[in-house]
Write a protein that holds these residues in place. Structure first.
Motif, short mmCIF file in Angstrom:
data_model
loop_
_atom_site.label_atom_id
_atom_site.label_comp_id
_atom_site.label_asym_id
_atom_site.label_seq_id
_atom_site.Cartn_x
_atom_site.Cartn_y
_atom_site.Cartn_z
N UNK A 180 0.81 -1.22 0.00
CA UNK A 180 0.00 0.00 0.00
C UNK A 180 0.85 1.26 0.00
N UNK A 181 1.97 1.27 0.72
CA UNK A 181 2.80 2.47 0.80
C UNK A 181 3.38 2.82 -0.56
N UNK A 182 3.83 1.82 -1.31
CA UNK A 182 4.37 2.05 -2.65
C UNK A 182 3.27 2.51 -3.60
N UNK B 70 -5.71 14.50 -1.28
CA UNK B 70 -6.65 13.63 -0.58
C UNK B 70 -7.50 12.83 -1.57
N UNK B 71 -7.83 13.42 -2.71
CA UNK B 71 -8.57 12.68 -3.73
C UNK B 71 -7.71 11.55 -4.29
N UNK B 72 -6.43 11.84 -4.54
CA UNK B 72 -5.52 10.81 -5.04
C UNK B 72 -5.32 9.70 -4.01
N UNK C 103 -3.94 13.78 12.51
CA UNK C 103 -3.33 14.76 11.62
C UNK C 103 -2.68 14.05 10.44
N UNK C 104 -3.05 14.43 9.23
CA UNK C 104 -2.51 13.83 8.02
C UNK C 104 -1.50 14.72 7.34
N UNK C 105 -1.61 16.03 7.53
CA UNK C 105 -0.72 16.96 6.85
C UNK C 105 -0.70 18.28 7.60
N UNK C 106 0.37 19.04 7.34
CA UNK C 106 0.46 20.40 7.86
C UNK C 106 0.87 21.31 6.72
N UNK C 107 0.18 22.44 6.59
CA UNK C 107 0.46 23.38 5.51
C UNK C 107 0.92 24.72 6.06
N UNK D 45 2.64 15.89 3.90
CA UNK D 45 1.76 14.77 4.26
C UNK D 45 2.59 13.57 4.73
N UNK D 46 2.07 12.84 5.72
CA UNK D 46 2.65 11.57 6.13
C UNK D 46 2.02 10.43 5.35
N UNK D 47 2.82 9.77 4.50
CA UNK D 47 2.25 8.76 3.61
C UNK D 47 1.77 7.52 4.36
N UNK D 48 2.44 7.14 5.43
CA UNK D 48 2.00 5.96 6.16
C UNK D 48 0.60 6.17 6.75
N UNK D 49 0.33 7.37 7.22
CA UNK D 49 -1.01 7.64 7.76
C UNK D 49 -2.05 7.60 6.65
N UNK D 50 -1.71 8.14 5.48
CA UNK D 50 -2.64 8.07 4.35
C UNK D 50 -2.90 6.63 3.95
N UNK D 51 -1.82 5.83 3.87
CA UNK D 51 -1.97 4.43 3.48
C UNK D 51 -2.76 3.65 4.51
N UNK D 52 -2.55 3.95 5.79
CA UNK D 52 -3.28 3.27 6.86
C UNK D 52 -4.77 3.54 6.74
N UNK D 53 -5.13 4.80 6.55
CA UNK D 53 -6.54 5.15 6.44
C UNK D 53 -7.18 4.54 5.19
N UNK D 54 -6.47 4.58 4.07
CA UNK D 54 -7.02 4.05 2.82
C UNK D 54 -7.28 2.55 2.94
N UNK D 55 -6.38 1.83 3.65
CA UNK D 55 -6.51 0.38 3.76
C UNK D 55 -7.38 -0.05 4.94
N UNK D 56 -7.81 0.90 5.76
CA UNK D 56 -8.64 0.57 6.91
C UNK D 56 -7.86 -0.01 8.07
N UNK D 57 -6.54 0.19 8.10
CA UNK D 57 -5.72 -0.33 9.19
C UNK D 57 -5.85 0.50 10.45
#
Length: 278
Positions: A63-65, A190-192, A220-224, A246-258
């Motif tokens: 998922x991370x890749x 976030x759409x991607x 928190x997923x990102x800081x701008x 953005x932290x990619x691991x957090x995005x991947x975790x949420x997308x995969x439901x982990x």
């Protein structure tokens, strides 16, 4: 008398990405608790083996890749150019970000010697590149990097010592467009990532001062940030800009439901969200 999960059971369930209820379950007997634990563990192990089988025969990439590929494609389609910079960072580069031995972040840095460290953020290198690109390319200059960062973070389900950051910067846009542009770029990422239901929240950072955070629930997923900014002068730069990290691991975790960010991280214990000791 009532019984809840033991610490060992809770740790094992967390490793297997068990969705913990807000209220811990209570059992009438130790036998009932242990039976429920075994039933949950068997189901999670079965699901993990099925996921590993799908990785072997279908997905081929964790998922991370996949997340990195999705985000890079979305940003290049928006006119951003990807860059790649060194992981080893000079102490002087951190100092330009105001991170010295009096700064709260200083103690979290992995130092290699008294002059070099593993980068705790991508921003110093991006500043260094941008000071030349704004001279060489027409404005606005849009770049991004995806790469590993390192911090001595507190250990938990949402923190890692090595994590993957996406940092994007757009330099040279109208000052009045900055707030809207941060929202637009957050929406692109976030759409991607395949994540909706997020929100933007004004807050502050120990490095950047006032920031705009991207949150999903309490995570928190990102800081701008946006400029002109007090750090810009340290790099001999000026102008209006926006940036998001953005932290990619957090995005991947949420997308995969982990439930555990370590399960989707760069790891020798997990593969694509699955604990390998199953």
């Amino acid at each position: 008398m009532s019984f809840s999960w033991t610490d060992v059971q809770k740790k094992r369930l967390a490793e297997l990405n068990f969705v913990m209820a807000e209220a811990a379950p209570v059992f009438a007997t130790e036998q009932a608790r242990d039976q429920a634990f075994k039933q949950a563990e068997v189901g999670l192990v079965r699901a993990g083996k099925e996921k590993l089988a799908a990785l072997l025969t279908e997905k081929k990439r964790p998922a991370l890749c996949e997340m990195e590929t999705r985000l890079a494609a979305a940003l290049t389609a928006q006119g951003f150019v990807q860059v790649t910079t060194p992981v080893i960072l000079a102490k002087g580069m951190l100092a330009k970000m105001t991170i010295d031995d009096r700064h709260a972040l200083f103690s979290q840095v992995f130092w290699l010697d008294d002059k070099k460290c593993l980068r705790p953020m991508l921003a110093p290198n991006l500043y260094y590149i941008l000071k030349d690109l704004v001279r060489l390319w027409p404005l606005p200059v849009r770049i991004f990097e995806i790469g590993s960062c390192f911090r001595k973070e507190s250990q938990g389900n949402h923190h890692l010592n090595e994590f993957t950051m996406l940092n994007l910067v757009e330099w040279g846009l109208p000052a009045e467009a900055r707030q809207d542009r941060i929202a637009e770029l957050a929406a692109v990422v976030m759409a991607a990532a395949g994540i909706d239901g997020y929100r933007l929240e004004l807050t502050s950072s120990v490095v950047y001062g006032d920031t705009v955070d991207v949150l999903k629930g309490d995570l928190e997923l990102a800081s701008g940030a946006m400029g002109p900014h007090f750090l810009d002068g340290n790099w001999g730069m000026s102008g209006a800009w926006v940036g998001l990290g953005f932290g990619l691991e957090r995005l991947a975790m949420l997308r995969s439901g982990g439930q555990n960010v370590r399960s989707v991280s760069k790891s020798i214990s997990y593969l694509d969200g699955v604990r390998l000791n199953i």
